[in-house]
Design an enzyme around this catalytic site. Structure first.
Site, mmCIF file in Angstrom:
data_model
loop_
_atom_site.group_PDB
_atom_site.id
_atom_site.type_symbol
_atom_site.label_atom_id
_atom_site.label_comp_id
_atom_site.label_asym_id
_atom_site.label_seq_id
_atom_site.Cartn_x
_atom_site.Cartn_y
_atom_site.Cartn_z
ATOM 1 C CD GLN A 10 34.842 30.586 -15.973
ATOM 2 O OE1 GLN A 10 35.123 31.414 -15.105
ATOM 3 N NE2 GLN A 10 35.768 30.024 -16.724
ATOM 4 N N PRO A 190 31.482 27.105 -25.046
ATOM 5 C CG PRO A 190 33.541 27.177 -26.140
ATOM 6 C CD PRO A 190 32.443 26.234 -25.746
ATOM 7 C CB SER A 191 29.412 31.348 -27.795
ATOM 8 O OG SER A 191 30.692 31.741 -28.243
ATOM 9 N NE ARG A 192 26.844 32.135 -20.280
ATOM 10 C CZ ARG A 192 28.090 32.267 -19.841
ATOM 11 N NH1 ARG A 192 29.075 31.594 -20.430
ATOM 12 N NH2 ARG A 192 28.361 33.050 -18.824
ATOM 13 C CG LEU A 193 26.064 28.557 -28.937
ATOM 14 C CD1 LEU A 193 26.677 28.566 -30.336
ATOM 15 C CD2 LEU A 193 24.541 28.676 -29.026
#
Length: 214
Positions: A10, A190-193
């Protein structure tokens, strides 16, 4: 399964968590987020994972329900003779996790438990429906039983015993308060950041807020 588990992901895009948006007091920040979870109509927003430690040093976790919180800590109720009750009696250090998926948020709490007062346990117990009160007596929580019928029989006997009477609080049932020394707020990005703001209690009992790398 038609979809590999590794492909499940996700991308979190709702919002962020920057210092200017977060209160310096972690309890106020928790209250603000908890109210948002209520507004989002999340199923049981007070559900939290409680992690304890066995006498052998093994982690043990389960879901419990938050029933109160203030600047003293976070309160839940249980059977003191249960597996978690026995573990807490030997090692009072615990961890809690709230996961509010609709809001893409997580809260982690680490601290030490203490039993709430008898008056606090009474106040909550007598606010419960009668069926829940009977359940606190009928279940020897975490103990092995041969079948469901044993539980049903205990319940029937209790209903007969207390017919027309107020069901008293069992002496083995009551509350714990988790007194935190760390509270972390996680907001998906977003982008796991992701954003992670950690509040750590100092030796002078002041809260230090720090940003953690995701």
């Amino acid at each position: 399964m038609n979809q590999p588990i590794a492909d499940l992901r996700q991308n979190y895009t709702l919002t962020g968590l920057i210092e200017a948006q977060a209160d310096l007091n972690p309890f106020i920040q928790f209250k603000n987020w908890f109210e948002k979870a209520l507004e989002a109509q999340i199923l049981e927003p007070n559900a939290m994972t409680l992690a304890t430690v066995t006498p052998e040093g093994k982690p043990s976790s389960r879901m419990v329900l938050l029933k109160d919180f203030d600047e003293r800590g976070f309160v839940f109720f249980t059977n003191y003779n249960s597996a978690k009750g026995q573990q807490l009696n030997q090692n009072p250090w615990v961890a809690l996790v709230f996961w509010w998926d609709t809001l893409e948020r997580q809260v982690r709490i680490e601290g030490k438990v203490e039993k709430v007062t008898e008056a606090e346990s009474d106040r909550y117990f007598y606010s419960r429906p009668n069926e829940s009160r009977f359940g606190a007596w009928a279940s020897e929580q975490s103990k092995i039983i041969e079948n469901r019928e044993i539980l049903e029989q205990r319940l029937a006997e209790l209903k007969q015993k207390y017919a027309g009477q107020e069901v008293p609080r069992p002496p083995h049932w009551g509350g714990y308060r988790v007194i935190p020394d760390l509270i972390e707020f996680w907001q998906g990005r977003p982008s796991r950041l992701h954003d992670r703001l950690s509040y750590r209690r100092s030796e002078t009992s002041q809260w230090l807020r720090e940003r953690l790398s995701p």
